[in-house]
Every structure is written in structure tokens, then in C-alpha cells.
Design a protein around this motif. Sequence first.
Motif, PDB file in Angstrom:
ATOM      1  N   VAL B  51       1.021  -1.292   0.042  1.00 22.18           N
ATOM      2  CA  VAL B  51       0.078  -0.084   0.018  1.00 22.18           C
ATOM      3  C   VAL B  51       1.022   1.168  -0.114  1.00 22.18           C
ATOM      4  CG1 VAL B  51      -1.706   1.197   1.100  1.00 22.18           C
ATOM      5  CG2 VAL B  51      -2.005  -0.965   1.238  1.00 22.18           C
ATOM      6  N   HIS B  52       1.733   1.382   0.849  1.00 19.78           N
ATOM      7  CA  HIS B  52       2.665   2.670   0.953  1.00 19.78           C
ATOM      8  C   HIS B  52       3.837   2.490   0.314  1.00 19.78           C
ATOM      9  CE1 HIS B  52      -0.356   4.392   3.554  1.00 19.78           C
ATOM     10  NE2 HIS B  52      -0.524   3.224   4.517  1.00 19.78           N
ATOM     11  N   PRO B  64       4.518  -9.265   8.099  1.00 18.66           N
ATOM     12  CA  PRO B  64       4.894  -7.907   8.072  1.00 18.66           C
ATOM     13  C   PRO B  64       3.949  -6.954   8.852  1.00 18.66           C
ATOM     14  CG  PRO B  64       3.747  -8.509   5.869  1.00 18.66           C
ATOM     15  CD  PRO B  64       3.547  -9.763   7.056  1.00 18.66           C
ATOM     16  N   ILE B  65       4.634  -6.199   9.479  1.00 17.45           N
ATOM     17  CA  ILE B  65       3.588  -4.980  10.238  1.00 17.45           C
ATOM     18  C   ILE B  65       4.439  -3.492   9.600  1.00 17.45           C
ATOM     19  CG2 ILE B  65       3.119  -3.786  12.555  1.00 17.45           C
ATOM     20  CD1 ILE B  65       4.525  -7.149  12.684  1.00 17.45           C
ATOM     21  N   VAL B  66       3.548  -2.490   9.253  1.00 16.69           N
ATOM     22  CA  VAL B  66       4.101  -1.340   8.559  1.00 16.69           C
ATOM     23  C   VAL B  66       3.493  -0.375   9.475  1.00 16.69           C
ATOM     24  CG1 VAL B  66       4.384  -2.772   6.348  1.00 16.69           C
ATOM     25  CG2 VAL B  66       2.433  -1.124   6.687  1.00 16.69           C
ATOM     26  N   GLU B  67       4.073   1.011   8.999  1.00 17.32           N
ATOM     27  CA  GLU B  67       3.736   2.438   9.689  1.00 17.32           C
ATOM     28  C   GLU B  67       4.387   2.190  11.158  1.00 17.32           C
ATOM     29  OE1 GLU B  67       2.015   4.945   8.572  1.00 17.32           O
ATOM     30  OE2 GLU B  67       0.464   4.144   7.029  1.00 17.32           O
ATOM     31  N   LEU B  69       4.179   3.893  13.805  1.00 18.56           N
ATOM     32  CA  LEU B  69       3.561   3.855  15.005  1.00 18.56           C
ATOM     33  C   LEU B  69       2.630   2.591  15.457  1.00 18.56           C
ATOM     34  CD1 LEU B  69       1.896   7.674  15.098  1.00 18.56           C
ATOM     35  CD2 LEU B  69       4.267   6.720  16.085  1.00 18.56           C
ATOM     36  N   VAL B  70       2.265   1.993  14.294  1.00 20.28           N
ATOM     37  CA  VAL B  70       1.698   0.767  14.658  1.00 20.28           C
ATOM     38  C   VAL B  70       2.728  -0.236  14.915  1.00 20.28           C
ATOM     39  CG1 VAL B  70       0.333  -1.008  13.211  1.00 20.28           C
ATOM     40  CG2 VAL B  70       0.089   1.437  12.543  1.00 20.28           C
TER      41      VAL B  70
END
Lengths: 225, 225
Positions: B51-52, B64-67, B69-70
Motif C-alpha cells: 500500500v505505502h 509484516p507490520i508497517v507504519e 506507530l503501528v
Amino acid sequence: MGEEVKVFGYWASPYSYRAELALKLKGVSYEYINEDIFGNKSDLLLKYNPVHKKVPVLLHNGKPIVESLVILEYIEETWKHNPYLPQDPYDKATARFWIKFIDEKCFPTLWLAAWSAENEREKVTNEACEYLKTLESALNGKKFFGGETIGMVDIVASSVGYFIRVTQEIMGQNLLSADKFPQLFQWSEDFANCSIVKESLPPRDKLLPFVKGLIAKYQQDNAKA
Amino acid sequence: MGEEVKVFGYWASPYSYRAELALKLKGVSYEYINEDIFGNKSDLLLKYNPVHKKVPVLLHNGKPIVESLVILEYIEETWKHNPYLPQDPYDKATARFWIKFIDEKCFPTLWLAAWSAENEREKVTNEACEYLKTLESALNGKKFFGGETIGMVDIVASSVGYFIRVTQEIMGQNLLSADKFPQLFQWSEDFANCSIVKESLPPRDKLLPFVKGLIAKYQQDNAKA
């Protein structure tokens, strides 16, 4: 329990709606105070949210919590029954990813697509459609973003599924059609038909003229700038 | 424990620094993969963040974990020792309020104040100073935003306390001086001197020319637009 729970909101604000819907899903009683956000904000609002001076403010036993997403996390952690975030850290991270995506990308871009100047509108509209396509992929056959029941992603997505649909109607736009985004369209229907949502959304016939006036104001301010 | 923990980052990114510092504070070993974000992003980065298409990506046992702050919330919930968020829901909400304030107001405005065109710079700089004033009030006599130790607000505020200080030095600006914001200035000194922070921050002599080039690029792109 003698708890004091108040929401300082605005009847047409998709942001204060989030706080209200969350409390309703938890079955927490609260007093609602409608702020005159376009006229005179109350001394209490300015006292409780001195940094942003905005609704919503959740007041819980005298303590103010501000920013709609912060409020939603607070409600979830304070009243643990009827959870609207998954327990598993990875699923929770996924929900938070979509919440951020809706709040920072989908909602502002769709709102911009409604009132932006004609020479910019096509570009913004295309961008909004790309975001909606991505958002639809998150439903992935589920009834709600939260699965069988409304989760925090659904609460936040109400800004798109209800408030933006009203906006689109006013502007003769139809980005959220059954044709283009069948899953998202069905979700917005199912969401708005949940009894708890239905009875708490700002009435369509009151929201339409209000949003119409707001769009005119934005367009005027933009033309001046 | 045979856990797979990887960070796809960029050495000069304040966002991927957040993920790295959080893992270091938890004492979690990880493999670091430096992405060529200005040239060819790897197939893995595009696969994990379709997405980003941005760093940081945290990969935990294949997921996978993205962003940023998340990712920070995920790390806190997955490795519960050495917590960097308060346990109390109200204190946690307060921390999240400041995190949002730094991420959405302070950091972007200070960055804009560094590279924006001269005719806009004064306005943006004044705005940035107002934000810093507000942010300083959050310290309220404490050594760190998290109290006696580094919390999640400190991790996020590293973008201001370190990365923006370098930027200011390049531009001959001195908004974060001991004179104007004594508490914030002292905090940024104390923060950068924590051993775990000190050994993990991108080296100043490498960061300076990099940020200088980035500012020139932003200014050039802005002049063209």
C-alpha cells in the motif's frame, strides 16, 4: 457505578460520531453536549482541549481525553467487554493499519474530491478511487472489517460509508457505487442498517443541507485563497 | 526462541529509527536490511508494504507490520518486558495524544520550516515555535516524556530532538535552543546521551551531508511545482 461519562461533540461531526458509537457498542451511558463549533466554543471545550480546541472530547470522571482515535483506544481499554479490537497483537496491528489508512488517506481525499476546484477534481477523484480499491481489499469477503461484528475499523470507516456517501449524493458523485466497489457498497449498507448504528447516525435529511452549506463554504474559502 | 525479527529500514530515516530503538529498548535481536529507498526498492519491501511502499517494515516470524506507530504498538504488545507505554488507560491516552501531536504537527512543521520558500518560512517557523512551546509543556519538569526512563513519546520525539536538530544546524536555524526551550533542549541532550540511543543514532557526520542534499532536493522540486 456512579461514573461520569460525557462527550463534547458536534451532531454532524464524523469524528465525534466515532466516540459516540464506541460508547454505544460498549453499552456505556453518557451525557452528550453539542458544541457550537462554528460559533462560540464553550469554555469547557477550550479547557479540556486547549491544544486543538476541537470536538470530540471524552470526559471520564473529570479527566478529558481528546482526538477521536485516542478516545477509541481509551474506551476499548477502559471498558473491556464487547471488544472492538482483536486481542492478537498482529490482528490488532492490521486493524490499526486500516484505521490509519482510512483516517489519513481515504476520508480526507474523498472529502477533497467533493469540494476541490474543477481543475483539480479529476486527479483527486482518481486518487480517492485507488484508495477505495485498496480499502475494499481489506474486506476480503467479510461482512464487516471486524469480521461478523462491527470493529474499530468499521467505527472509523463510518466517515466514508455514511458521511462521504451523503457528500457524494450532494455533489452528484457516485464513487461508492455497487458497480464500482460491490463489497464496500454492501458493507456501507450493512453497517448503516445495524440497529445501534441506525439509531445514532445523524439524520440524512438534516445532514444533507448542512454538508451542502459546508461544501459551499470550503469552495468559497478556497477560491479566495 | 528461534524468532525471526527483521527491520527493513533506511539508515537516515527517523521513522525506521523508531522501530529500531523500540526493539533495542526491549532487547530484541533483529536483522536490519537497509533499503535503497531513493533508487530501487527491493521486491520484498514492495511485497510486505504494497500500500505505502515505505520503510519501516517489521517482519516478525514471516508476518509484516508497517507504519512506524503501528509497529511501536505491536512491539509493546508482543514483548511485554521493559514497557514503554504506561499501563493506566488514561496515562496511555495522554502518551498517545503527544505521539500524535509530534508526528502530525511538530515534526512535519519543523521540517517544512527548514526547506520552505523564504516567503513562507516566517509563518511556518512561528507555527513550529508554537508547537514546540506546547510540546515543552508536556515535559513539565520530567527528565523524559516517559518520566525517569524513555517511553514511546520519547522514541517518537527523537525525530524532533535529533533529526530536526541536525536539520536546524544545516539551515543556521536554532529553534530548539537552550534559551528558547530550556526543558526541550535539555531533554534532547539527555535523550541523545542515553547509551542505547547514542550507539544507535545515525552518525552526525554522515547525516549532515545527507540531510543537506535532501533539503536541496525538496527546495528544487518545490521551485519547479
